[in-house]
Design an enzyme around this catalytic site. Structure first.
Site, mmCIF file in Angstrom:
data_model
loop_
_atom_site.group_PDB
_atom_site.id
_atom_site.type_symbol
_atom_site.label_atom_id
_atom_site.label_comp_id
_atom_site.label_asym_id
_atom_site.label_seq_id
_atom_site.Cartn_x
_atom_site.Cartn_y
_atom_site.Cartn_z
ATOM 1 N N LYS A 162 2.008 -6.245 16.770
ATOM 2 C CA LYS A 162 3.155 -6.939 16.187
ATOM 3 C C LYS A 162 3.898 -6.010 15.237
ATOM 4 C CE LYS A 162 3.794 -9.552 12.584
ATOM 5 N NZ LYS A 162 5.163 -9.114 12.276
ATOM 6 N N GLU A 172 -3.843 0.342 5.723
ATOM 7 C CA GLU A 172 -3.012 1.376 5.085
ATOM 8 C C GLU A 172 -1.985 0.633 4.257
ATOM 9 O OE1 GLU A 172 -3.689 4.470 5.279
ATOM 10 O OE2 GLU A 172 -5.012 4.543 7.001
ATOM 11 N N CYS A 219 5.776 5.143 2.125
ATOM 12 C CA CYS A 219 4.600 4.889 1.294
ATOM 13 C C CYS A 219 4.156 6.159 0.561
ATOM 14 C CB CYS A 219 3.464 4.353 2.152
ATOM 15 S SG CYS A 219 3.116 5.449 3.541
ATOM 16 N N GLU A 238 4.413 -0.618 -7.292
ATOM 17 C CA GLU A 238 5.249 -0.012 -6.254
ATOM 18 C C GLU A 238 6.637 -0.658 -6.256
ATOM 19 O OE1 GLU A 238 4.302 -0.949 -2.078
ATOM 20 O OE2 GLU A 238 4.391 1.205 -1.690
HETATM 21 P P1 NAD Z 1 4.246 -6.423 4.626
HETATM 22 O O1 NAD Z 1 2.858 -6.419 4.155
HETATM 23 O O2 NAD Z 1 5.177 -7.446 4.129
HETATM 24 O O3 NAD Z 1 4.302 -6.533 6.218
HETATM 25 C C1 NAD Z 1 3.646 -5.614 7.053
HETATM 26 C C2 NAD Z 1 3.343 -6.293 8.378
HETATM 27 O O4 NAD Z 1 2.383 -7.313 8.158
HETATM 28 C C3 NAD Z 1 4.543 -6.976 9.020
HETATM 29 O O5 NAD Z 1 4.479 -6.819 10.424
HETATM 30 C C4 NAD Z 1 4.349 -8.425 8.630
HETATM 31 O O6 NAD Z 1 4.955 -9.343 9.500
HETATM 32 C C5 NAD Z 1 2.837 -8.535 8.700
HETATM 33 N N1 NAD Z 1 2.261 -9.641 7.932
HETATM 34 C C6 NAD Z 1 2.723 -10.207 6.797
HETATM 35 N N2 NAD Z 1 1.910 -11.221 6.411
HETATM 36 C C7 NAD Z 1 0.905 -11.286 7.317
HETATM 37 C C8 NAD Z 1 -0.242 -12.104 7.466
HETATM 38 N N3 NAD Z 1 -0.516 -13.086 6.591
HETATM 39 N N4 NAD Z 1 -1.066 -11.892 8.503
HETATM 40 C C9 NAD Z 1 -0.813 -10.899 9.390
HETATM 41 N N5 NAD Z 1 0.270 -10.098 9.311
HETATM 42 C C10 NAD Z 1 1.108 -10.273 8.280
HETATM 43 O O7 NAD Z 1 4.801 -4.948 4.336
HETATM 44 P P2 NAD Z 1 6.272 -4.421 4.547
HETATM 45 O O8 NAD Z 1 7.115 -4.978 3.450
HETATM 46 O O9 NAD Z 1 6.669 -4.612 5.961
HETATM 47 O O10 NAD Z 1 6.081 -2.849 4.340
HETATM 48 C C11 NAD Z 1 6.178 -2.203 3.118
HETATM 49 C C12 NAD Z 1 4.807 -1.905 2.566
HETATM 50 O O11 NAD Z 1 4.076 -1.116 3.502
HETATM 51 C C13 NAD Z 1 4.827 -1.088 1.295
HETATM 52 O O12 NAD Z 1 3.894 -1.621 0.399
HETATM 53 C C14 NAD Z 1 4.390 0.298 1.744
HETATM 54 O O13 NAD Z 1 3.786 1.090 0.755
HETATM 55 C C15 NAD Z 1 3.439 -0.047 2.826
HETATM 56 N N6 NAD Z 1 3.241 1.084 3.730
HETATM 57 C C16 NAD Z 1 2.056 1.758 3.691
HETATM 58 C C17 NAD Z 1 1.854 2.853 4.516
HETATM 59 C C18 NAD Z 1 0.554 3.610 4.516
HETATM 60 O O14 NAD Z 1 0.345 4.389 5.432
HETATM 61 N N7 NAD Z 1 -0.301 3.427 3.541
HETATM 62 C C19 NAD Z 1 2.880 3.261 5.382
HETATM 63 C C20 NAD Z 1 4.077 2.549 5.373
HETATM 64 C C21 NAD Z 1 4.249 1.455 4.556
#
Ligand code: NAD
Length: 483
Positions: free
Chosen positions: A174, A249, A284, A386
Site C-alpha cells: 500500500k 523505518e 527522513c 520532527e
Molecule cells: P504516515 O505514518 O502518516 O504514513 C505512512 C504510511 O502508513 C502511509 O501509507 C499511510 O497510509 C500508512 N498508515 C497510516 N496509518 C496506518 C495504520 N494505522 N495502519 C497501517 N498503515 C497506516 O507517514 P507519512 O506522513 O506518509 O510520511 C512521513 C514520515 O515518514 C516522516 O515521519 C518521515 O520521517 C518518515 N520517513 C521515514 C523514513 C525512514 O527510512 N526512516 C523514510 C521516509 C519517511
C-alpha cells in the site's frame, strides 16, 4: 479537467475497489485535485491477500535467476519511462521534476536491479564440526505487507517490494494515499511486462482503512513499514498480537555537526545546504538541526544563510526551482505552525519563515521559503520533534562533548552527518552518537549494500543489502548428525 482514476493491482489485473469509493489526489503545486485513488477496504485487501497466497508457492519455487529476470524487466520498463515518471512523481508530490528525474526514479530502478542481482548471490549458511553439519536455509516467509510514505513515493515503495519479491515472497503493498500515482504506474507496468499474476498486489487507500487491514490480516506474515513514528508504534502494537515480523523505518531529527576544522569549501557547504532543504526538507535523512562550533558560528552562518537565501522556490516543472511545493495543505499548515511555535519558543528567523506565492499556474500551491531559525533552547520542541519541512535550526556548541550531548538530545536516532578534517575525532564522535547512519564529510551518499535504518524512535530493524534479505526470509536450521 476530469480527474484520472487510479486502480488497484490484484491478481494481475487493474481493478476498481469493491466499495467503489475513491479519495481525491491533489497536485501540491497547484492545490487542485487531479486524480482519484481507490479508497480500498478490508475486502480489497482480502482479495489481494488471496491472490498473493495462491501465487506464493510457484513464485517461491522459481530459481533465483528467474525471479531476478522479472525484477529486471520491471526495472527496464521504469527506466524506459524515466522522464514521464519523473513528471508524474513531481506532479503527485510537489518535488522539482529535476529531483525526481535525477534521484527518485533512477533509485527505483536501482532498487529493483540491486535486489535482482543480490538474490543471485544469496546463499545458505553451513556450520560444520566433528559432530554435525548445520545447514541454515533462508526460506521465503509467504505473503508480505509493504506500507510506504509520501515523501519519496516510488523510491521507497520499490525499496520494500524489491527485496521482498527477490527473496521469494509475494506482496500486498500500500503506497501513501497522498502520493499514489507512481505506484499505480508501477502496477500498469507490471501488467504490461507480464509480471506473474498475484505476485505483486497493490492496494490503494488510507492508513486506518487498507493499511490497518494489511497489518491485521492473519495470513500476512510480515510487515515492512516506512512512515511516521506515531504510525509505526500503532503498527508494532497491532502486529504483536499475531507475532508478525515487523521492520519499521520511522521519523528523524537528524543533526549535521560542523566542527571548526571542517573543510567548508563551497561544494561542502552546498551539501550541507542540500542536507537541510533537498525535497523541501521532506526526507527522513535531512539534517534539520545544524550544530556549529561557536568559534566559526558567525562566519559559517553568514555563508550558509546567503546560500539558503539563493535557493529558488517555484514551479516544480521549472528546472530553475530548487524547492517545489509541500506535499499537502495539512502538511503545509503543520510546518507553518511549527515555525510559529519556534518563534514562541524564543527562536529568531535567520531567513525564510513564510509561505511563498508563486505566480501563474502555481498560485494556489503550498510553498514555503527555506527557513533557518536560531536562538532556540536546545531542549525545546522545535529542536526535539520532527518538522519534516524546509526548516533548519542553527545551534552553536562549545566542545566535542557538548556537540555529542546535543546530538543525542532527541528521541530519534536515524542519521547524522559530521563535518571535520580530524578523522580521529570523526571516529570518536561517530562511535558516541546514537544514530543508525553516520556520514562523515558527506550526506546521503548511499551504498545499497549497507544496513539502513535508525535507532531509538527512528526504527526497528534494518533494511538494505543482506539485512533486507534476512528480514524477508525465515531461517530454518537443519542439523545433520555426522556420527
Ligand atoms: P504516515 O505514518 O502518516 O504514513 C505512512 C504510511 O502508513 C502511509 O501509507 C499511510 O497510509 C500508512 N498508515 C497510516 N496509518 C496506518 C495504520 N494505522 N495502519 C497501517 N498503515 C497506516 O507517514 P507519512 O506522513 O506518509 O510520511 C512521513 C514520515 O515518514 C516522516 O515521519 C518521515 O520521517 C518518515 N520517513 C521515514 C523514513 C525512514 O527510512 N526512516 C523514510 C521516509 C519517511
Amino acid at each position: 479537467m476530469k480527474p484520472i482514476t487510479l486502480a488497484n493491482l490484484i491478481d494481475g489485473e487493474l481493478r476498481a475497489p469493491v466499495g467503489a469509493a475513491y479519495l481525491d489526489v491533489y497536485e501540491p503545486a497547484t492545490g487542485k485535485v487531479y486524480a482519484r485513488c481507490p479508497h480500498s477496504n478490508a475486502r480489497d485487501v482480502e482479495a489481494a491477500m488471496q491472490a498473493a497466497q495462491r501465487a506464493a508457492p510457484a513464485w517461491a519455487a522459481l530459481p533465483n535467476a528467474e525471479r531476478a529476470r522479472h525484477l529486471h524487466r520491471l526495472a527496464d520498463a521504469i527506466d524506459a519511462r524515466l522522464d514521464e515518471l519523473a513528471g508524474e512523481e513531481s506532479r503527485d508530490n510537489g518535488k522539482p521534476v529535476k529531483l525526481a528525474r535525477s534521484v527518485d526514479i533512477p533509485r527505483a530502478v536501482a532498487n529493483l536491479r540491486f535486489f535482482a542481482e543480490a538474490i543471485t548471490q544469496w546463499s545458505s549458511e553451513a556450520h560444520i564440526d566433528a559432530r554435525a553439519i548445520n545447514v541454515t536455509l533462508r526460506q521465503p516467509i509467504g505473503v508480505i505487507g509493504c506500507i510506504s510514505p509520501w515523501n519519496l513515493p516510488l523510491y521507497l515503495f520499490t525499496w520494500k517490494i524489491a527485496p521482498a519479491l527477490a527473496a521469494g515472497n509475494t506482496v500486498v503493498a500500500k503506497p501513501s494515499e497522498i502520493t499514489p500515482f507512481t505506484a499505480f504506474r508501477l502496477a500498469e507496468l507490471a501488467v504490461e511486462c507480464g509480471f506473474p499474476r498475484g505476485v505483486l498486489n497493490i492496494v490503494h487507500g488510507t492508513g486506518p482503512g487498507a493499511g490497518q487491514a494489511i497489518v491485521e490480516h492473519p495470513h500476512i506474515k510480515a510487515v515492512s513499514f516506512t512512515g511516521s513514528t506515531r504510525t509505526g508504534a500503532m503498527i508494532a502494537a497491532e502486529a504483536a498480537k499475531s507475532f508478525k515480523k515487523v521492520s519499521l523505518e520511522m521519523g528523524g531529527k537528524n543533526p549535521a555537526i560542523v566542527f571548526a576544522d571542517a573543510d567548508l569549501a563551497d561544494a561542502n557547504l552546498d551539501t550541507i545546504v542540500r542536507s537541510g532543504f533537498s525535497n523541501q526538507g521532506e526526507i527522513c535523512l535531512c539534517g534539520s538541526r545544524l550544530l556549529v562550533e561557536r568559534s566559526i558560528y558567525a562566519e559559517f552562518k553568514r555563508r550558509y544563510i546567503s546560500r539558503v537565501q539563493a535557493l529558488r522556490v517555484g514551479d516544480p516543472n521549472d528546472d530553475a526551482s530548487d524547492l517545489g511545493a509541500l506535499v499537502s495543505q495539512p502538511h503545509f499548515e503543520k510546518v507553518m505552525a511549527c515555525i510559529q511555535r519556534a518563534r514562541e519558543e524564543g527562536g529568531t528567523l535567520a531567513c525564510g519563515g513564510a509561505a511563498v506565492a508563486v505566480a501563474g499556474r502555481c498560485a494556489d500551491g503550498w510553498f514555503i521559503a527555506p527557513t533557518v531559525i536560531e536562538g532556540l533552547p536546545q531542549d525545546c520542541a522545535s529542536n526535539r520533534e520532527e518538522i519534516f519541512g524546509p526548516v533548519v535550526t542553527l545551534i552553536p556548541f562549545e566542545s566535542e562533548a557538548e556537540a555529542i550531548t546535543i546530538a543525542n538530545g532527541t528521541d530519534y536516532g536515524l542519521a547524522a552527518s559530521l563535518w571535520t578534517r580530524d578523522l580521529a575525532r570523526a571516529e570518536r564522535v561517530a562511535a558516541r552518537i546514537d544514530f543508525g547512519i553516520v556520514w562523515i564529510n558527506c550526506w546521503m551518499l548511499r551504498d545499497l549494500r549497507t544496513p539502513f535504518g535508525g535507532m531509538k524512535h527512528s526504527g526497528v530493524g534494518r533494511e538494505g543489502g543482506t539485512d533486507a534479505l534476512r528480514f524477508f526470509t525465515e531461517p530454518k536450521n537443519i542439523c545433520i548428525n555426522r556420527s
